[in-house]
Design a protein around this motif. Sequence first.
Motif, mmCIF file in Angstrom:
data_model
loop_
_atom_site.group_PDB
_atom_site.id
_atom_site.type_symbol
_atom_site.label_atom_id
_atom_site.label_comp_id
_atom_site.label_asym_id
_atom_site.label_seq_id
_atom_site.Cartn_x
_atom_site.Cartn_y
_atom_site.Cartn_z
ATOM 1 N N PRO A 145 2.505 -0.266 -5.345
ATOM 2 C CA PRO A 145 1.114 0.154 -5.168
ATOM 3 C C PRO A 145 0.672 -0.145 -3.731
ATOM 4 O O PRO A 145 0.987 -1.222 -3.210
ATOM 5 N N ILE A 156 2.543 4.328 -4.904
ATOM 6 C CA ILE A 156 1.297 4.790 -5.529
ATOM 7 C C ILE A 156 0.180 4.419 -4.568
ATOM 8 O O ILE A 156 -0.299 3.278 -4.555
ATOM 9 N N ASP A 157 -0.188 5.379 -3.738
ATOM 10 C CA ASP A 157 -1.219 5.085 -2.742
ATOM 11 C C ASP A 157 -2.573 5.636 -3.201
ATOM 12 O O ASP A 157 -2.675 6.788 -3.604
ATOM 13 N N ARG A 170 -3.045 8.781 -5.546
ATOM 14 C CA ARG A 170 -4.258 9.039 -6.333
ATOM 15 C C ARG A 170 -5.402 9.190 -5.334
ATOM 16 O O ARG A 170 -5.314 8.727 -4.187
ATOM 17 N N LYS A 183 -9.392 4.410 -4.641
ATOM 18 C CA LYS A 183 -8.950 3.076 -5.057
ATOM 19 C C LYS A 183 -9.331 2.813 -6.511
ATOM 20 O O LYS A 183 -10.499 2.581 -6.818
ATOM 21 N N GLY A 220 -7.591 0.589 -8.660
ATOM 22 C CA GLY A 220 -7.167 -0.703 -9.228
ATOM 23 C C GLY A 220 -5.667 -0.820 -9.397
ATOM 24 O O GLY A 220 -4.962 0.166 -9.607
ATOM 25 N N LEU A 221 -5.222 -2.082 -9.331
ATOM 26 C CA LEU A 221 -3.794 -2.390 -9.334
ATOM 27 C C LEU A 221 -3.119 -2.052 -10.671
ATOM 28 O O LEU A 221 -2.045 -1.445 -10.698
ATOM 29 N N ASP A 254 3.177 -5.580 0.594
ATOM 30 C CA ASP A 254 2.764 -6.206 1.858
ATOM 31 C C ASP A 254 3.733 -7.280 2.339
ATOM 32 O O ASP A 254 3.368 -8.130 3.151
ATOM 33 N N HIS A 271 6.374 -10.285 -1.381
ATOM 34 C CA HIS A 271 7.507 -10.373 -2.306
ATOM 35 C C HIS A 271 8.735 -9.870 -1.560
ATOM 36 O O HIS A 271 8.857 -8.665 -1.318
ATOM 37 N N SER A 303 -5.856 -8.960 2.213
ATOM 38 C CA SER A 303 -5.769 -8.936 0.754
ATOM 39 C C SER A 303 -6.956 -8.166 0.175
ATOM 40 O O SER A 303 -8.046 -8.187 0.725
HETATM 41 N N1 LIG Z 1 -2.721 1.694 -5.291
HETATM 42 C C1 LIG Z 1 -3.400 0.543 -5.222
HETATM 43 N N2 LIG Z 1 -2.815 -0.537 -4.686
HETATM 44 C C2 LIG Z 1 -3.531 -1.682 -4.606
HETATM 45 C C3 LIG Z 1 -4.857 -1.798 -5.070
HETATM 46 N N3 LIG Z 1 -5.283 -3.078 -4.858
HETATM 47 C C4 LIG Z 1 -4.255 -3.710 -4.273
HETATM 48 N N4 LIG Z 1 -3.202 -2.881 -4.110
HETATM 49 C C5 LIG Z 1 -1.863 -3.174 -3.570
HETATM 50 O O1 LIG Z 1 -1.332 -4.204 -4.405
HETATM 51 C C6 LIG Z 1 -0.545 -5.124 -3.666
HETATM 52 C C7 LIG Z 1 -1.137 -6.550 -3.796
HETATM 53 O O2 LIG Z 1 -2.451 -6.558 -3.229
HETATM 54 P P1 LIG Z 1 -2.961 -7.744 -2.295
HETATM 55 O O3 LIG Z 1 -4.358 -7.434 -1.940
HETATM 56 O O4 LIG Z 1 -2.007 -8.003 -1.184
HETATM 57 O O5 LIG Z 1 -2.924 -8.948 -3.333
HETATM 58 P P2 LIG Z 1 -2.856 -10.512 -3.002
HETATM 59 O O6 LIG Z 1 -4.183 -11.005 -2.595
HETATM 60 O O7 LIG Z 1 -1.722 -10.795 -2.087
HETATM 61 O O8 LIG Z 1 -2.561 -11.085 -4.461
HETATM 62 C C8 LIG Z 1 -1.282 -11.469 -4.928
HETATM 63 O O9 LIG Z 1 -1.444 -12.508 -5.863
HETATM 64 C C9 LIG Z 1 -2.147 -12.121 -7.061
HETATM 65 C C10 LIG Z 1 -2.403 -13.294 -7.936
HETATM 66 O O10 LIG Z 1 -1.363 -14.167 -7.972
HETATM 67 C C11 LIG Z 1 -1.346 -11.069 -7.768
HETATM 68 O O11 LIG Z 1 -1.954 -10.705 -9.013
HETATM 69 C C12 LIG Z 1 -1.295 -9.866 -6.838
HETATM 70 O O12 LIG Z 1 -0.582 -8.785 -7.425
HETATM 71 C C13 LIG Z 1 -0.598 -10.281 -5.574
HETATM 72 O O13 LIG Z 1 0.753 -10.584 -5.848
HETATM 73 C C14 LIG Z 1 -0.517 -4.594 -2.234
HETATM 74 O O14 LIG Z 1 0.629 -3.820 -2.062
HETATM 75 C C15 LIG Z 1 -1.798 -3.737 -2.164
HETATM 76 O O15 LIG Z 1 -1.746 -2.743 -1.191
HETATM 77 C C16 LIG Z 1 -5.463 -0.632 -5.658
HETATM 78 O O16 LIG Z 1 -6.603 -0.622 -6.094
HETATM 79 N N5 LIG Z 1 -4.680 0.497 -5.698
#
Ligand SMILES: Nc1nc2c(ncn2[C@@H]2O[C@H](COP(=O)(O)OP(=O)(O)O[C@H]3O[C@H](CO)[C@@H](O)[C@H](O)[C@@H]3O)[C@@H](O)[C@H]2O)c(=O)[nH]1
Length: 254
Positions: free
Chosen positions: A27, A56-57, A85, A88, A90-91, A113, A116, A232
């Motif tokens: 995503p 999935i952008d 899509r 935005k 949601g994940l 990002d 991982h 983030s």
């Molecule tokens: N398509 C899409 N992608 C999204 C959205 N929101 C976030 N992403 C994508 O999802 C990934 C994780 O988003 P981050 O914004 O980098 O999350 P984080 O703060 O690093 O949070 C991490 O820790 C969380 C809690 O432990 C995790 O739940 C999360 O997935 C991630 O690993 C990235 O690749 C980001 O581009 C969305 O609404 N839509």
Amino acid sequence: MNPNFLKHILKCLFQKMTNPEYSILLPTYNERENLPIMVYLLEKYLKDISYEIIVIDDGSPDGTQDVCKKLQKAYGEDKVVLRPRPSKLGLGTAYIHGLKFAKGKFIIIMDADLSHHPKYIPEMIELRKRKNLDIVIGTRYSQGGGVSGWNLKRKVLSKRGNICSSLVLDFRVSDSTGSFRVYRKDVFKDLVSKCISKGYVFQMEIMFRAQRDGLKIGEVPIAFVDRFYGSSKYGVNEFYDWAKNLWKLFSTVE
Ligand SMILES: Nc1nc2c(ncn2[C@@H]2O[C@H](COP(=O)(O)OP(=O)(O)O[C@H]3O[C@H](CO)[C@@H](O)[C@H](O)[C@@H]3O)[C@@H](O)[C@H]2O)c(=O)[nH]1
Ligand SMILES: [Mg+2]
């Protein structure tokens, strides 16, 4: 002709004719700097694995999709698949959307990002095969795992979040909120169809249902390194959403 080159050509031809074994769901929202490095690292660490990457952008304004189209030209449209899509959304729903197009027998989910690292994937795959598991999670919270680069507030939120959800939902896994996982596709499909959460809480709900269904789950410790490029998307709203849904899950799921 160099035998290694011939082997490589034959492998590429074979992969073109058959479905990949693994579908990696990535995503993205504003990940134009990270995506090329991510794809490069996947290619580097998954040399002997048959896989596709499904991006999935969600209509990223930074031009992530243009970068993705360039990557498709470089790596092939069957290796890098773009399934965007319009906005935005949601994940959680991003994974559901990507799953519709996945050709692999197994699904790998991970962040785009670079938090991982793809170097853990072979170990996760190997563990799944060896123990015939349904799910393997990359865990930050067992021995050998860790988090680097987050500020104290985010570290406390994540660690407390995991402890709190373990108490409320009786988790036996050490990391119920992380997003680095390998699933059998049929298992993922089934879990996703039952899930009600849309945002970040999706991971926790899936893990809760997996445990309740008696699925076989394994763990590989990972070092989660905070992103270098971009920011983030996890904010106060996501935290409230997580807490609200934790309560909802606790009170509504029989
Ligand atoms: N398509 C899409 N992608 C999204 C959205 N929101 C976030 N992403 C994508 O999802 C990934 C994780 O988003 P981050 O914004 O980098 O999350 P984080 O703060 O690093 O949070 C991490 O820790 C969380 C809690 O432990 C995790 O739940 C999360 O997935 C991630 O690993 C990235 O690749 C980001 O581009 C969305 O609404 N839509
Ligand atoms: Mg991140």
